[in-house]
Motif scaffolding. Structure first.
Motif, PDB file in Angstrom:
ATOM      1  N   GLU A 178       0.813  -1.222   0.000  1.00  0.00           N
ATOM      2  CA  GLU A 178       0.000   0.000   0.000  1.00  0.00           C
ATOM      3  C   GLU A 178       0.848   1.275   0.000  1.00  0.00           C
ATOM      4  O   GLU A 178       0.400   2.318  -0.460  1.00  0.00           O
ATOM      5  N   ALA A 212      -6.957  -8.260  -0.969  1.00  0.00           N
ATOM      6  CA  ALA A 212      -5.950  -7.193  -0.907  1.00  0.00           C
ATOM      7  C   ALA A 212      -4.654  -7.676  -1.559  1.00  0.00           C
ATOM      8  O   ALA A 212      -4.057  -6.972  -2.379  1.00  0.00           O
ATOM      9  N   TYR A 238      -2.696  -6.646  -5.668  1.00  0.00           N
ATOM     10  CA  TYR A 238      -1.336  -6.152  -5.906  1.00  0.00           C
ATOM     11  C   TYR A 238      -0.404  -7.181  -6.526  1.00  0.00           C
ATOM     12  O   TYR A 238       0.554  -6.817  -7.202  1.00  0.00           O
ATOM     13  N   LYS A 294      -9.868   3.080  -2.708  1.00  0.00           N
ATOM     14  CA  LYS A 294     -10.241   3.113  -1.282  1.00  0.00           C
ATOM     15  C   LYS A 294     -11.673   2.622  -1.099  1.00  0.00           C
ATOM     16  O   LYS A 294     -11.979   1.878  -0.174  1.00  0.00           O
TER      17      LYS A 294
END
Ligand code: SAM
Length: 290
Positions: free
Chosen positions: A142, A177, A181, A222
């Motif tokens: 992040e 999450a 990525y 977000k």
């Protein structure tokens, strides 16, 4: 003594006794004592002499020795004061290692990558302290630190959670999450007897290869992560109910129903049934609603 020499339990015990080292449970200290596992980690991380490697928690330097043999440069961040003189000793034969005494959660990794690797992507390799696995991994992704891959030993159950998809009980906010990525791949399952002291749970090595571009397009990252958290906080409820009840969101029931209809999902669907691309579609539909 051939290099690298730690990993062999006899040599590890010798070092621990020489320094009268006492294991600190609060720092999640379980040192690797299996050369096959160490070799597997090095192979999976695909390190070459062109690489700068960040190691989190070197312990007495067991994996650090392997990393120093394979990589161009290694920086190792260790929180435990008592390990610093030991590392100076066990790593003295390698001139491409920098030991940093500090807490990885407070370390400016961006600055480190800039200073040591001119801002080019770094590789992270670690046998992680299990009490802070998730903050370390999510912090790396992040914070937009330039990272090419993260190859880490984690609790087996956590590795399963990172790799799984809808339909599994392990599927959750962490799976989504991580998968936003990086491409996760479990490369080894590691039993407790490969560590000293032995952890109570099984472990696994997982390699997370960071995407250059995320696999889905989202207008508001977000918002997507707020939807994901809300869905899994109340995973047995329908998506409509979880989203309208969430303190992190301010959509009415009608707005949520409208977005769900636009995405073509059933109004009775639960969040746990949605894959990453479906959460992205929902986030994009809600971003347009307001
Ligand atoms: N790499 C060694 C090995 O494989 O044998 C040790 C791994 S042990 C599971 C985790 C290590 O992380 C310990 O040396 C511990 O002291 C260190 N550690 C724990 N919390 C840390 C933190 N916040 N920052 C940096 N190191 C930490």
């Amino acid at each position: 003594m051939t290099r690298p020499y730690l990993g062999n339990p006899k040599n590890t015990i010798e070092v621990l006794q020489k320094y009268g080292f006492v294991f600190q449970k609060r720092f999640g200290q379980n040192f690797l004592i299996d050369t096959h596992v160490l070799e597997k980690i090095i192979k999976a991380s695909e390190i070459t002499k062109d690489d700068f490697v960040l190691e989190i928690g070197p312990g007495i330097g067991t994996m650090t020795q392997y990393l120093a043999e394979a990589a161009g440069q290694v920086a190792a961040v260790e929180i435990d004061n008592a390990l610093i003189p030991i590392l100076e000793d066990t790593l003295k034969e390698w001139n491409n290692v920098t030991v940093i005494h500090g807490d990885i959660l407070k370390t400016d990794i961006q600055k480190l990558a800039m200073e040591k690797n001119q801002g080019r992507p770094i590789k992270v390799v670690a046998n992680l302290p299990y009490y802070i696995t998730t903050p370390i991994i999510m912090g790396l992704f992040e914070s937009h630190v330039p990272v090419e891959s993260v190859t880490v030993m984690v609790q087996k159950e956590v590795a399963d959670r990172m790799q799984t998809g809808p339909g599994s009980k392990d599927y959750g906010a962490l799976s989504l999450a991580v998968q936003y990525y990086a491409r996760p791949e479990i490369v080894a399952n590691v039993p407790p007897n490969c560590f000293m002291p032995r952890p109570k749970v099984g472990s696994a090595v997982i390699c997370l290869r960071k995407y250059e571009e995320p696999p889905v397009q989202v207008k508001n990252e977000k918002l997507m992560f707020r939807l994901i958290r809300a869905s899994f906080n109340q995973r047995r409820k329908t998506l409509v109910n979880s989203l309208k009840n969430s303190p992190e969101l301010s959509y009415s029931k009608e707005q949520v129903e409208q977005a769900i209809a636009e995405c073509g999902f059933s109004q009775n669907i639960r969040g746990e049934a949605l894959a990453l691309e479906q959460f992205a579609a929902l986030a994009n539909a809600l971003a347009d609603i307001g």
